[in-house]
Design an enzyme around this catalytic site. Structure first.
Site, PDB file in Angstrom:
ATOM      1  N   GLN A 105       0.846  -1.202   0.000  1.00  0.00           N
ATOM      2  CA  GLN A 105       0.000   0.000   0.000  1.00  0.00           C
ATOM      3  C   GLN A 105       0.877   1.247   0.000  1.00  0.00           C
ATOM      4  OE1 GLN A 105      -3.639  -0.676   2.839  1.00  0.00           O
ATOM      5  NE2 GLN A 105      -1.875  -1.795   3.660  1.00  0.00           N
ATOM      6  N   HIS A 123      -1.388   1.280  -4.386  1.00  0.00           N
ATOM      7  CA  HIS A 123      -1.724   2.704  -4.230  1.00  0.00           C
ATOM      8  C   HIS A 123      -0.814   3.591  -5.071  1.00  0.00           C
ATOM      9  CE1 HIS A 123      -3.909   1.921  -0.159  1.00  0.00           C
ATOM     10  NE2 HIS A 123      -4.604   1.539  -1.200  1.00  0.00           N
ATOM     11  N   CYS A 131      -0.594  12.095 -16.551  1.00  0.00           N
ATOM     12  CA  CYS A 131      -1.705  12.967 -16.932  1.00  0.00           C
ATOM     13  C   CYS A 131      -2.949  12.544 -16.155  1.00  0.00           C
ATOM     14  CB  CYS A 131      -1.973  12.847 -18.445  1.00  0.00           C
ATOM     15  SG  CYS A 131      -3.487  13.664 -18.952  1.00  0.00           S
ATOM     16  N   CYS A 135      -3.969  10.275 -20.502  1.00  0.00           N
ATOM     17  CA  CYS A 135      -3.818  10.331 -21.981  1.00  0.00           C
ATOM     18  C   CYS A 135      -2.585   9.565 -22.426  1.00  0.00           C
ATOM     19  CB  CYS A 135      -3.722  11.798 -22.421  1.00  0.00           C
ATOM     20  SG  CYS A 135      -2.083  12.512 -22.216  1.00  0.00           S
ATOM     21  N   CYS A 154      -1.933  16.852 -23.670  1.00  0.00           N
ATOM     22  CA  CYS A 154      -3.367  17.162 -23.872  1.00  0.00           C
ATOM     23  C   CYS A 154      -3.843  18.363 -23.066  1.00  0.00           C
ATOM     24  CB  CYS A 154      -4.218  15.931 -23.502  1.00  0.00           C
ATOM     25  SG  CYS A 154      -4.355  15.658 -21.732  1.00  0.00           S
ATOM     26  N   THR A 192       0.271  -2.746   8.742  1.00  0.00           N
ATOM     27  CA  THR A 192      -0.940  -2.092   8.250  1.00  0.00           C
ATOM     28  C   THR A 192      -2.060  -2.204   9.266  1.00  0.00           C
ATOM     29  OG1 THR A 192      -2.566  -1.948   6.441  1.00  0.00           O
ATOM     30  CG2 THR A 192      -1.692  -4.148   6.949  1.00  0.00           C
ATOM     31  N   SER A 193      -2.898  -1.156   9.287  1.00  0.00           N
ATOM     32  CA  SER A 193      -4.036  -1.135  10.226  1.00  0.00           C
ATOM     33  C   SER A 193      -5.302  -1.673   9.557  1.00  0.00           C
ATOM     34  CB  SER A 193      -4.281   0.310  10.692  1.00  0.00           C
ATOM     35  OG  SER A 193      -4.629   1.113   9.551  1.00  0.00           O
ATOM     36  N   ASN A 217       2.754  -6.962  13.652  1.00  0.00           N
ATOM     37  CA  ASN A 217       2.374  -5.607  14.044  1.00  0.00           C
ATOM     38  C   ASN A 217       2.593  -5.497  15.557  1.00  0.00           C
ATOM     39  OD1 ASN A 217       0.913  -3.168  14.604  1.00  0.00           O
ATOM     40  ND2 ASN A 217      -0.256  -3.504  12.718  1.00  0.00           N
ATOM     41  N   PRO A 218       3.211  -4.412  16.029  1.00  0.00           N
ATOM     42  CA  PRO A 218       3.377  -4.293  17.489  1.00  0.00           C
ATOM     43  C   PRO A 218       2.043  -4.214  18.239  1.00  0.00           C
ATOM     44  CG  PRO A 218       4.727  -2.669  16.325  1.00  0.00           C
ATOM     45  CD  PRO A 218       3.815  -3.292  15.313  1.00  0.00           C
TER      46      PRO A 218
HETATM   47  N1  APR Z   1       6.505  -2.735  12.321  1.00  0.00           N
HETATM   48  C1  APR Z   1       5.272  -3.222  11.976  1.00  0.00           C
HETATM   49  N2  APR Z   1       4.126  -2.513  12.111  1.00  0.00           N
HETATM   50  C2  APR Z   1       4.230  -1.263  12.602  1.00  0.00           C
HETATM   51  C3  APR Z   1       5.469  -0.672  12.978  1.00  0.00           C
HETATM   52  C4  APR Z   1       6.643  -1.482  12.826  1.00  0.00           C
HETATM   53  N3  APR Z   1       7.874  -1.003  13.164  1.00  0.00           N
HETATM   54  N4  APR Z   1       5.230   0.597  13.419  1.00  0.00           N
HETATM   55  C5  APR Z   1       3.905   0.783  13.329  1.00  0.00           C
HETATM   56  N5  APR Z   1       3.291  -0.323  12.849  1.00  0.00           N
HETATM   57  C6  APR Z   1       1.867  -0.549  12.562  1.00  0.00           C
HETATM   58  C7  APR Z   1       0.903   0.240  13.411  1.00  0.00           C
HETATM   59  O1  APR Z   1       0.580  -0.464  14.608  1.00  0.00           O
HETATM   60  C8  APR Z   1      -0.325   0.344  12.485  1.00  0.00           C
HETATM   61  O2  APR Z   1      -1.213  -0.753  12.701  1.00  0.00           O
HETATM   62  O3  APR Z   1       1.645  -0.102  11.234  1.00  0.00           O
HETATM   63  C9  APR Z   1       0.265   0.249  11.088  1.00  0.00           C
HETATM   64  C10 APR Z   1       0.192   1.545  10.294  1.00  0.00           C
HETATM   65  O4  APR Z   1      -1.163   1.811  10.029  1.00  0.00           O
HETATM   66  P1  APR Z   1      -1.549   3.092   9.133  1.00  0.00           P
HETATM   67  O5  APR Z   1      -0.810   4.286   9.611  1.00  0.00           O
HETATM   68  O6  APR Z   1      -3.065   3.132   9.079  1.00  0.00           O
HETATM   69  O7  APR Z   1      -0.982   2.779   7.685  1.00  0.00           O
HETATM   70  P2  APR Z   1      -1.606   1.826   6.567  1.00  0.00           P
HETATM   71  O8  APR Z   1      -2.329   0.673   7.163  1.00  0.00           O
HETATM   72  O9  APR Z   1      -0.515   1.517   5.607  1.00  0.00           O
HETATM   73  O10 APR Z   1      -2.673   2.796   5.832  1.00  0.00           O
HETATM   74  C11 APR Z   1      -3.336   2.256   4.701  1.00  0.00           C
HETATM   75  O11 APR Z   1      -4.308   4.440   4.283  1.00  0.00           O
HETATM   76  O12 APR Z   1      -3.824   6.678   4.325  1.00  0.00           O
HETATM   77  C12 APR Z   1      -4.061   5.601   3.490  1.00  0.00           C
HETATM   78  O13 APR Z   1      -3.249   5.228   1.310  1.00  0.00           O
HETATM   79  C13 APR Z   1      -2.843   5.341   2.641  1.00  0.00           C
HETATM   80  O14 APR Z   1      -1.763   3.256   2.098  1.00  0.00           O
HETATM   81  C14 APR Z   1      -2.322   4.008   3.155  1.00  0.00           C
HETATM   82  C15 APR Z   1      -3.579   3.355   3.703  1.00  0.00           C
END
Ligand code: APR
Length: 249
Positions: A105, A123, A131, A135, A154, A192-193, A217-218
């Site tokens: 992402q 993403h 563009c 185009c 264009c 990722t969240s 994820n922590p």
């Molecule tokens: N290792 C692993 N995970 C981590 C670390 C780490 N060192 N530090 C933070 N995190 C975790 C957090 O606990 C959280 O769950 O990474 C996650 C980050 O979440 P977001 O900030 O929401 O990012 P993301 O999930 O990538 O957002 C998705 O939202 O804003 C849009 O397009 C944007 O691609 C992005 C999408």
């Protein structure tokens, strides 16, 4: 992380034909790139994404979006892939002969810079311009382009080739990501969240298609209940440990 889980995960990787690593902003946190929603440092806790990262915001005030993204790009260009990115690239080498796909992402380009060959940027990327009307005009976004400009082909606005809020994802890229997710034997979700659709549904589809789902994820997330393994660890620590285990160290 419990050694027993690491060995179980390594055993699945050894037998896997298709491996997917699905990444979010947390993977680049160790490079000094702020995540979007983490506490006080989260980008969206300090600026309104509708104003600086949405298609409405861009059409309303192109320079505002352009300048905010230019600042983010300057930070990304100033930093580099971290141990987590490098370990994921190492994992691809260790698993040569198996198929490892990165679905990210993130728009920072760090997976390719770290050495991964198959990276699906669902993403888009902050390193390319296109563009607005598709185009055909595309260009690298070097620091020279400091102001929005009209498409030379264009006349439409030129904008970074990334997905702004309110926009559709690139069909071709996302359907490739769906296919790889559905074929995965093991699906790693790191940093990722799971907040933003449709990307957030890829791990769920992978799980229901039969993949072993590993979350790194922590903090717990909405996927924790569904994951086969939910590792409370940072990305760098986990993937470095996994590579060491697979290399027999
Ligand atoms: N290792 C692993 N995970 C981590 C670390 C780490 N060192 N530090 C933070 N995190 C975790 C957090 O606990 C959280 O769950 O990474 C996650 C980050 O979440 P977001 O900030 O929401 O990012 P993301 O999930 O990538 O957002 C998705 O939202 O804003 C849009 O397009 C944007 O691609 C992005 C999408």
């Amino acid at each position: 992380m419990r050694a027993m889980n690491l060995e179980s995960i390594a055993a699945i990787v050894r037998e896997a034909r298709d491996i997917v690593v699905f990444s979010g902003a947390g993977l680049s946190a160790d490079s000094g790139i702020p995540t979007f929603r983490d506490g006080a440092t989260g980008l969206w806790n300090n600026v309104n994404p509708d104003e600086v990262a949405s298609i409405e915001g861009f059409l309303r005030n192109p320079p505002r979006v352009w300048n905010w993204l230019l600042q983010l790009k300057a930070l990304i260009d100033d930093r580099r892939p971290n141990a987590g990115h490098l370990a994921i690239a190492r994992l691809e080498q260790i698993c040569a002969g198996q198929r490892l796909t990165v679905i990210t992402q993130n728009i920072d380009g760090y997976h390719a810079r770290a050495g991964n060959a198959e990276v699906l940027e669902v993403h888009g990327t902050i390193h390319r311009l296109r563009c607005h009307r598709y185009c055909g005009f595309v260009a690298n976004w070097d620091q020279g382009s400091s102001n929005p400009f009209a498409c030379p082909a264009c006349g439409s606005p030129v904008r970074p080739d990334l997905v702004l809020f309110g926009e559709m994802l690139d069909d071709e890229v996302f359907s490739a990501a769906e296919t790889r997710s559905m074929n995965a034997d093991i699906f790693f979700c790191v940093g990722t969240s799971f907040t933003v659709q449709p990307a957030a549904r890829l791990p769920v589809w992978a799980k229901y298609a039969g993949a072993a789902l590993v979350e790194i994820n922590p903090h717990p997330t909405s996927l924790t209940e569904v994951a086969d393994y939910s590792v409370r660890s940072g990305a760098s620590e986990f993937f470095s440990a996994l590579c060491a285990r697979l290399e027999g160290k």
